[in-house]
Design an enzyme around this catalytic site. Structure first.
Site, PDB file in Angstrom:
ATOM      1  N   LYS A 195       3.958   5.425  -0.672  1.00  0.00           N
ATOM      2  CA  LYS A 195       2.965   5.062  -1.689  1.00  0.00           C
ATOM      3  C   LYS A 195       3.492   5.422  -3.067  1.00  0.00           C
ATOM      4  CE  LYS A 195       0.118   4.006   1.589  1.00  0.00           C
ATOM      5  NZ  LYS A 195       0.007   2.625   1.970  1.00  0.00           N
TER       6      LYS A 195
ATOM      7  N   SER B  72       2.190  -2.688   2.165  1.00  0.00           N
ATOM      8  CA  SER B  72       1.396  -1.971   1.164  1.00  0.00           C
ATOM      9  C   SER B  72       2.120  -1.756  -0.159  1.00  0.00           C
ATOM     10  CB  SER B  72       0.928  -0.623   1.719  1.00  0.00           C
ATOM     11  OG  SER B  72       2.001   0.280   1.829  1.00  0.00           O
TER      12      SER B  72
END
Length: 184
Positions: free
Chosen positions: A93, A41
Site C-alpha cells: 500500500k 490495488s
C-alpha cells in the site's frame, strides 16, 4: 583429473555456500529484498497491465523497520506491511498520512481521523480494489516490513518511480491537522 583434485574444489564450494547462506538471509531480512506484487490495488503504479500476464517484482528497502520507521518513511512511500486483520497476509500500500496527520477516509467526506503516534494511514492507488486503512483504520508502523523502491521486473518497468502521493489524495490529508497538502 583425479578424485583427489576435485575434492578440494568441492569442499571450497561447500564452505562458500555455508558462509554465504547466513549472509544472504541477513541481507534479505534486514537490508534489501525482492517482492513479487500480485493484485490490482496499486494500479497504475504497480501491475499496470491488467491482463495479469506479468506481475511486477520490486526492490524493497528493509531498513525501515523498527525504530527507524518514523524517520525513514514518508507520505507517498509504497510499503509492504503485515495485514492488521490477517497476520499471514503481506499487503502493498501507499502511505497517505503519518503520525499526527488528519485524513478524510474514502467514502466518508464528513469525517476525519487523526493518525495516532506510531501509526500511519495506508491506501491502495486503486481504491475500488483495495482493503486498506479506509476499512481497518490506522496501521501500526511496527507492521511495516519494507519500502518498495522500484520495479525490477518486467524489464520495461525497470527503474520506474513509485514515490509521491497521487494528486487526488492530497486534498484529503491535513499534515499535523493544519491545511490540506494541496494548499502547502
Amino acid at each position: 583429473m583425479s578424485s583427489g583434485a576435485a575434492r578440494p574444489l568441492w569442499r571450497k564450494a561447500a564452505i562458500a555456500a555455508i558462509v554465504a547462506a547466513p549472509v544472504a538471509i541477513f541481507v534479505t531480512d534486514n537490508i534489501v529484498s525482492l517482492q513479487m506484487i500480485s493484485g490490482r490495488s496499486m494500479q497504475p503504479a504497480l501491475n499496470p497491465d491488467s491482463n495479469r500476464l506479468w506481475k511486477d517484482v520490486v526492490l524493497v528497502d528493509r531498513m525501515v523497520q523498527g525504530e527507524m520507521a518514523p524517520r525513514r518513511l514518508h507520505r507517498g512511500d509504497v510499503v509492504t506491511l503485515v495485514s492488521p486483520s490477517n497476520p499471514d497476509l503481506l499487503l502493498v500500500k501507499r502511505i497517505i498520512a503519518m503520525p499526527h496527520d488528519c485524513v478524510i477516509p474514502l467514502g466518508k467526506p464528513n469525517s476525519f481521523v487523526r493518525v495516532p503516534k506510531g501509526h500511519c494511514w495506508v491506501e491502495g492507488d486503486e481504491s475500488f480494489h483495495s482493503g486498506d486503512s479506509s476499512s481497518f483504520g490506522p496501521v501500526s508502523l511496527a507492521l511495516i516490513r519494507g519500502r518498495a523502491l522500484t520495479p525490477i521486473w518486467p524489464p520495461s518497468r525497470f527503474g520506474a518511480s513509485l514515490a509521491g502521493l497521487p494528486e487526488w489524495k492530497k486534498s484529503r490529508v491535513y499534515p499535523n491537522g493544519s491545511y490540506p497538502l494541496t494548499e502547502l
